[in-house]
Design a protein around this motif. Structure first.
Motif, short mmCIF file in Angstrom:
data_model
loop_
_atom_site.label_atom_id
_atom_site.label_comp_id
_atom_site.label_asym_id
_atom_site.label_seq_id
_atom_site.Cartn_x
_atom_site.Cartn_y
_atom_site.Cartn_z
N ARG A 149 0.85 -1.19 0.00
CA ARG A 149 0.00 0.00 0.00
C ARG A 149 0.89 1.25 0.00
NH1 ARG A 149 -3.37 -0.99 4.28
NH2 ARG A 149 -5.08 -1.71 2.99
N ALA A 150 1.99 1.19 0.73
CA ALA A 150 2.91 2.34 0.80
C ALA A 150 3.58 2.59 -0.55
CB ALA A 150 3.97 2.09 1.88
N ARG A 151 3.56 1.59 -1.42
CA ARG A 151 4.14 1.79 -2.76
C ARG A 151 3.09 2.25 -3.76
NH1 ARG A 151 6.92 -3.13 -1.34
NH2 ARG A 151 5.57 -4.40 -2.63
N GLY A 152 1.89 2.53 -3.28
CA GLY A 152 0.87 3.09 -4.15
C GLY A 152 -0.01 2.07 -4.85
N GLN A 153 0.01 0.82 -4.39
CA GLN A 153 -0.87 -0.17 -5.00
C GLN A 153 -2.31 0.10 -4.55
OE1 GLN A 153 0.28 -2.04 -7.36
NE2 GLN A 153 2.33 -1.27 -6.94
N SER A 154 -3.26 0.00 -5.47
CA SER A 154 -4.65 0.29 -5.15
C SER A 154 -5.22 -0.83 -4.27
CB SER A 154 -5.47 0.41 -6.43
OG SER A 154 -5.50 -0.85 -7.07
N ARG A 156 -3.96 -9.07 -6.12
CA ARG A 156 -2.60 -9.45 -6.51
C ARG A 156 -1.76 -9.86 -5.31
NH1 ARG A 156 -2.02 -5.22 -10.33
NH2 ARG A 156 -0.82 -4.03 -8.86
#
Lengths: 310, 348
Positions: free
Chosen positions: A212-217, A224
């Motif tokens: 989440r911190a890497r911007g994954q929705s 995934r």
């Protein structure tokens, strides 16, 4: 991977021998042997003695048990499962098409259980503590507490008697609909709960936070990242459930007159048709073994942490 | 207001940030009014003991605080953009691309069922829209750049096949894949072998320098700060108590808590007779109201000077030099009194 499969197959050898021994020894548990039971009281004393002697020789009942066992296994190897006393034909002829029917029913109910169970489980986890989650959990509790045969009767009542969508005794492909849904919906309930609790557990892990911190929705996180992890446990449950489905099929097939191996088993026991019963037990056990093997292999495939080579 | 070093470009500007956990009568105020700036290309060390709120601050900056925690006040501007006003979609676009974070436990931050290469390539495929092949090749290049040996093979490995140090290298590669402008490293070496720590720190410093990435280094380890940071902020009980350039902060800190931290750190070349000093007492209960300085109950200086203001009123930031300030009521006192070195070890 190939090495792992071979190793798992080798481990099956003692299990198979055990199953063969048990099905073979079932004979010994019956007070008289099958032949004596057949003719007792039906012929005169002398005729009976002669007929029994002939048949005992034919079925090798005079040999020591271990020789009988080798003959039994040898016959099985040649696809000879014996002859049904009641149906007057080789057991294999009757079991063959019924086995296919049972596999069809089990496979269809498994698909229903997977689709229903996984969707509701994942949705409930993603929308945790909302009305959706509460509804899914409550309905799931009913599913877990209710046996498939009772649910099957309810389905007949609703769809055949009240709504008249399906005939009470349907023919052809329609006959599979109700039993498949009866089994599938009931098995979807525990699957849904396992999927939900595992998804909730996985969504709390550090790697989800990091993703989440890497911007994954949120969608990407659920499908995934979290789902492949949650599926590992779900798969274990599915493996056990297929066993349930096969067992449940015994009763559900009888209720819905689906001509599967379960219905046959119930009949075979009532007929005291020994060869038939023996063959059904053997084939059910073999099926169970294969399912377990497939589940284990899929487990290793899903979870890279499972050591493939020792 | 803390007197931060005014770099030509302030990248992150936090004002009055407050983060709270739990609800009801006694919520825990983990972060209570933090002002902090990080300039472009700067390395800031954020130091404090466990429970001081530094990790909560790090997660707050990225808006990663999960319920029952929430940000209840203040503002976070990233390059002028209001982070607290961002929608979920804007956050997804911002995280990874502009800001990254790495955590203390690198092994548990990697997805156990995905290959290393997949995880490094994911932001490249999803956010950069690279093809599968191009993303994988770039992932291998990134793995090589963070010092993973045989990166082509390691890209095919799973996280459990990596050592802790390798896992942290991978995490750095993932976090820097999109060349964010700020990287927050939350205790990046705490879980690693001592022999690996220095390598990872050097890697962090060099990578950030190469990419022009600012670094916020969250740690309890002053040695780590000394090695890397340009500037240091010391946190205690949810507040920053002292902030300044690294040299004075590590040699002559002004706040009694910062001094205590320094005295508690083992150093080479220390005189044989001197033992390590701990700070007596423990961090206060953050669910209770604290009108004064949170460190006052543990503060020997306050006891020695008999200051009464400490318990009743929160001290403001008092400038020590141009870029150096501390929140302490004892600072305005005559220099002579204050500079009585506490490190002399009057406690036998």
């Amino acid at each position: 991977m190939a090495q792992y499969v071979v190793r798992r197959l080798l481990l099956l050898v003692p299990v198979v021998i055990g199953i063969l021994l048990i099905t073979f020894l079932m004979k010994a548990l019956i007070p008289t042997d099958a032949v004596t039971a057949m003719y007792q009281g039906q012929l005169s004393e002398k005729e009976a003695a002669q007929a029994i002697a002939t048949l005992r020789a034919k079925y090798h009942l005079d040999l020591p048990w271990y020789q009988q066992f080798f003959i039994y296994v040898g016959d099985l190897m040649q696809g000879d499962f014996g002859e049904s006393i009641r149906l007057r034909k080789p057991v294999i002829d009757e079991i063959g098409y019924r086995y296919v029917n049972t596999i069809l029913l089990t496979a269809l109910s498994l698909v229903i259980a997977l689709v229903l169970g996984l969707t509701t489980g994942i949705l409930a986890a993603a929308r945790r503590n909302t009305w959706l989650d509460v509804t899914a959990t409550t309905v799931g509790l009913f599913g877990i507490s209710m046996p498939a045969f009772f649910f099957g009767l309810l389905l007949i009542l609703v769809f055949s008697v009240w709504l008249r969508i399906l005939p009470v005794v349907p023919h052809g492909w329609m006959a599979i609909i109700l039993p498949a849904f009866a089994l599938g919906i009931i098995e979807a309930a525990p699957l849904s709960q396992v999927a939900r609790s595992n998804m909730i557990d996985v969504m709390r892990r550090d790697y989800i936070l990091a993703a989440r911190a890497r911007g994954q929705s949120e969608m990407a996180l659920i499908f995934r990242h979290a789902l492949p992890n949650a599926l590992i446990v779900v798969l274990t449950v599915v493996g056990l459930q297929i066993g349930n489905l096969l067992g449940g099929a015994f009763i559900v097939e009888t209720i819905f007159s689906w001509h599967g191996i379960g219905e046959l088993a119930v009949n075979a026991i009532q007929w005291r048709d020994f060869a038939l019963t023996q063959a059904i037990i053997l084939i059910s056990a073999a099926t169970y073994l294969i399912i377990n093997l497939v589940a284990d292999i899929m487990y290793a495939w899903l979870d890279p942490r499972v050591e493939l080579v020792s | 207001m803390a007197a931060g070093i005014r770099s030509p470009h302030t990248l992150l500007d936090i004002k009055g940030l407050r983060t709270q956990f739990g609800s009801g009568r006694n919520p825990v105020n983990a972060v209570q009014g933090i002002d902090l700036q990080i300039g472009a290309g700067e390395i800031l060390g954020l130091v404090g003991e466990s429970g001081s709120g530094k990790s909560v601050l790090a997660l707050s900056i990225l808006r990663l605080i999960q319920s029952p925690g929430r940000i209840i006040g203040g503002s976070i501007l990233f390059d002028g953009k209001d982070v607290l006003a961002m929608s979920n979609r804007e956050l997804s676009g911002w995280r990874g691309r502009d800001i990254g974070i790495i955590f203390q436990q690198p092994q548990s931050c990697l997805n156990p069922v995905r290959r290393i290469g997949w995880q490094v390539a994911e932001p490249l495929r999803q956010q950069e829209k690279l093809s599968r092949k191009a993303a994988w090749d770039k992932a291998v290049t990134l793995l090589r750049s963070v010092g993973i040996p045989a990166p082509e093979e390691k890209a095919l490995a799973y996280p459990h096949q990596l050592s802790g140090g390798q896992a942290q290298r991978v995490m750095i590669a993932v976090a820097l894949a999109l060349r964010p402008r700020l990287l927050i490293a939350d205790e990046p070496t705490t879980a690693l072998d001592v022999t690996i720590q220095a390598q990872i720190l050097e890697l962090l410093r060099d990578s950030c320098r190469d990419f022009g990435t600012s670094l916020m280094l969250v740690t309890h380890d002053l040695g780590v700060v000394a090695r890397l940071a340009d500037r240091v902020a010391v946190m205690y009980a949810g507040r920053i108590v002292e902030e300044g350039p690294v040299a004075p902060m590590l040699t002559a800190p002004s706040h009694p808590y910062a001094r205590g931290l320094l005295d508690a750190a083992p150093r080479l070349g220390q005189m044989g007779g001197l033992r390590l000093r701990d700070i007596p007492g423990s961090i206060p209960d953050l669910s209770q109201p604290m009108p004064g300085c949170a460190f006052a109950p543990r503060c020997e200086l306050r006891a020695n000077l008999g200051l009464s203001a400490c318990l009743g009123e929160l001290p403001p930031f008092i400038p020590i030099s141009e870029h150096h300030a501390a929140r302490c009521w004892a600072l305005p006192q005559a220099d002579g009194i204050y500079s009585t070195p506490m490190t002399m070890g009057t406690r036998a």
